[in-house]
Design an enzyme around this catalytic site. Sequence first.
Site, PDB file in Angstrom:
ATOM      1  N   ILE A 132       0.849  -1.188   0.000  1.00 37.11           N
ATOM      2  CA  ILE A 132       0.000   0.000   0.000  1.00 37.11           C
ATOM      3  C   ILE A 132       0.882   1.234   0.000  1.00 37.11           C
ATOM      4  CG2 ILE A 132      -1.774   1.285   1.238  1.00 37.11           C
ATOM      5  CD1 ILE A 132      -2.650  -1.312   2.556  1.00 37.11           C
ATOM      6  N   ASP A 133       0.690   2.094  -0.982  1.00 37.38           N
ATOM      7  CA  ASP A 133       1.417   3.356  -1.087  1.00 37.38           C
ATOM      8  C   ASP A 133       0.440   4.485  -0.764  1.00 37.38           C
ATOM      9  OD1 ASP A 133       3.655   1.933  -2.017  1.00 37.38           O
ATOM     10  OD2 ASP A 133       2.917   2.023  -4.081  1.00 37.38           O
TER      11      ASP A 133
END
Length: 255
Positions: A132-133
């Site tokens: 997850i960015d």
Amino acid sequence: MTTKRLIFSLLYDNGSFMLSRNFRLQKIGNLDWLEKNYGFANVGFHIDELIVLDVTRSKRNTEKFCEDLKRLTNDCFAPIAAGGGIRSIDHAQQLLRSGADKIVVNTALHDQPELVEELAHKFGNQCLVASIDAQKVNNSYRVYKQNGYIETSDSLEKCFLKCAGLPIGEIYLTSMDRDGTSNGLDFEMLDQLKHVNQLPLIFKGGVGNAEHIFAGLSDNRIDAVATAHLLNFVGDGLEKARRYTGDRGVDLPIF
């Protein structure tokens, strides 16, 4: 006390390894260059896992990536997780056959959740790492896909809940704002999450020295801290950081 982990991340782009700052890439060199100039093979003796991500912005050469992944497997005795643009079972299988122990998925979480289900069915939940960015936008954290280029419709909280509902083994969370800055981890990001402890969490973005690693691993919301800052930690940097952290009471595996 729960055993924590120290993880190193390598960012790969068409045969070269990269430095990243706020997801803007700078070429460092290929695997031979890294070993010659920085003794990268020694890094594997001082980490608990290695994450290798193909962040190529143009067309990916999966065969070349797998060749270099095999070479890394020969040089690094730590478990390896690999990913980058995984869109099929076959692609994931190529990475696993090239020496990866786990596979990392990012864009597929949003565009192909059915693929995540299929991957877990074939390889097991423990084999899947959800990448997850996230970036702060107007006082809330938003999630991005495709190497940070495209904003999704998910808030960070919603994305964590989505991952909790999928057959995922752990979450690899990167702060895009802190990425490559060496300014320390973004604990404010975690403060906004209500469901942060539903899956094991690897936290990355901003780690520049041993104190940052210690601060992260001392936080009970964080299971592992990752750094991708090659120039800060090659040579004996990770060895010293690991010793510094362990000497201050953090429970790390003993080699």
